[in-house]
Enzyme design. Structure first.
Site, PDB file in Angstrom:
ATOM      1  N   GLU A 160     -12.997  23.771 -24.633  1.00 51.58           N
ATOM      2  CA  GLU A 160     -13.502  24.564 -23.513  1.00 51.58           C
ATOM      3  C   GLU A 160     -12.417  25.478 -22.958  1.00 51.58           C
ATOM      4  O   GLU A 160     -11.383  24.996 -22.473  1.00 51.58           O
ATOM      5  CB  GLU A 160     -13.994  23.646 -22.392  1.00 51.58           C
ATOM      6  CG  GLU A 160     -14.476  24.392 -21.159  1.00 51.58           C
ATOM      7  CD  GLU A 160     -14.849  23.459 -20.011  1.00 51.58           C
ATOM      8  OE1 GLU A 160     -15.517  23.923 -19.075  1.00 51.58           O
ATOM      9  OE2 GLU A 160     -14.464  22.278 -20.057  1.00 51.58           O
TER      10      GLU A 160
ATOM     11  N   GLU B  18     -21.876  21.094 -13.375  1.00 48.98           N
ATOM     12  CA  GLU B  18     -20.485  20.727 -13.093  1.00 48.98           C
ATOM     13  C   GLU B  18     -19.994  21.589 -11.931  1.00 48.98           C
ATOM     14  O   GLU B  18     -19.296  22.582 -12.118  1.00 48.98           O
ATOM     15  CB  GLU B  18     -19.593  20.920 -14.330  1.00 48.98           C
ATOM     16  CG  GLU B  18     -18.224  20.284 -14.122  1.00 48.98           C
ATOM     17  CD  GLU B  18     -17.237  20.602 -15.245  1.00 48.98           C
ATOM     18  OE1 GLU B  18     -16.510  19.683 -15.657  1.00 48.98           O
ATOM     19  OE2 GLU B  18     -17.204  21.755 -15.698  1.00 48.98           O
TER      20      GLU B  18
END
Length: 254
Positions: free
Chosen positions: A137, A234
């Site tokens: 990521e 998130e």
């Protein structure tokens, strides 16, 4: 219909992880994910998942020492990085997680790149027999200054170099918006290599029904593109988690 996964690294953090799983189920989430669950006995997590029927989609490798934010791109920490990968795979197998985010850490340069590639090949090789996908990521420099992996193009190049079918991109709309903008175009460009998608408001990183990024449009685009996996919430709640979930109804496309 758009489905959502509660990231329990940010949501219901006042609760023990098994109770946070139960809270997410009661709130209507279709899945959960977490950051570093290792201090919670895996059996307790597994039982909560079984009780609620929710899948745990993903977890992270540990961050290492204070300020490192991961180990896998640190040239002098390769043994510890591979231990962290083994730890994550072992825990994931015990609770039925199918995706592991391997964190790169604070590092720069060619040696860090080579180390990250080597550790990702190790991770993919160790995970493939268990049906586990490895995720990487890119993180934005505002939230994670000095983090080795910071652009989509860099991630795509690493995925191509590693050459493993079970290595995918974790596309966090918040990080992409802060670093590269034009989230919709990037989603379309990188969709074939994406393994998981996360979201939060921009720039606050709070509930997704505020800020500069129109998630109604983003989620509708993903629906048109055929994305059918739960999207990871998130974000850092600006108030108690359960009070701030109105966005789930307003942004859930039929």
């Amino acid at each position: 219909m758009t489905q959502f996964s509660a990231n329990l690294g940010f949501l219901w953090t006042e609760l023990p992880l098994p109770d946070a799983i139960r809270a997410a189920a009661a709130a209507g989430f279709e899945a959960v994910e977490c950051h570093w669950p290792y201090e919670t006995p895996a059996e307790d997590v597994r039982m909560a998942l079984h009780e609620t029927g929710l899948p745990m989609l993903a977890l992270n490798t540990v961050r290492g020492d204070a300020g490192q934010n991961g180990l896998s791109a640190l040239p002098d920490r390769q043994e510890q990085a591979q231990h962290a990968i083994d730890q994550a795979i072992g825990y994931a197998r015990r609770i039925g997680v199918s995706k592991i985010h391997v964190m790169a850490g604070i590092a720069q340069g060619a040696k860090a790149h080579d180390t990250f590639v080597a550790n990702l090949r190790y991770a993919c090789g160790a995970a493939v027999a268990h049906g586990i996908t490895i995720l990487i990521e890119p993180l934005n420099a505002h939230d994670a200054p000095g983090y080795f992996l910071n652009t989509l193009a860099q991630a795509a190049n690493i995925i191509a170099e590693v050459e493993r079918d079970n290595l995918k991109l974790m596309f966090d709309c918040y990080h992409v918006a802060r670093t590269e903008g034009d989230v919709a175009s990037h989603l379309q460009e990188y969709l074939p290599m994406i393994g998981h998608i996360q979201f939060a408001s921009v720039p606050e990183r709070a509930q997704p029904d505020g800020g500069d990024l129109d998630y109604a449009e983003i989620f509708a685009l993903l629906d048109r593109l055929g994305w059918d996996q739960p999207l990871g919430a998130e974000y850092r709640p600006s108030r108690e988690t359960g009070v701030g979930l109105g966005w789930m109804q307003t942004l859930r496309a039929d």
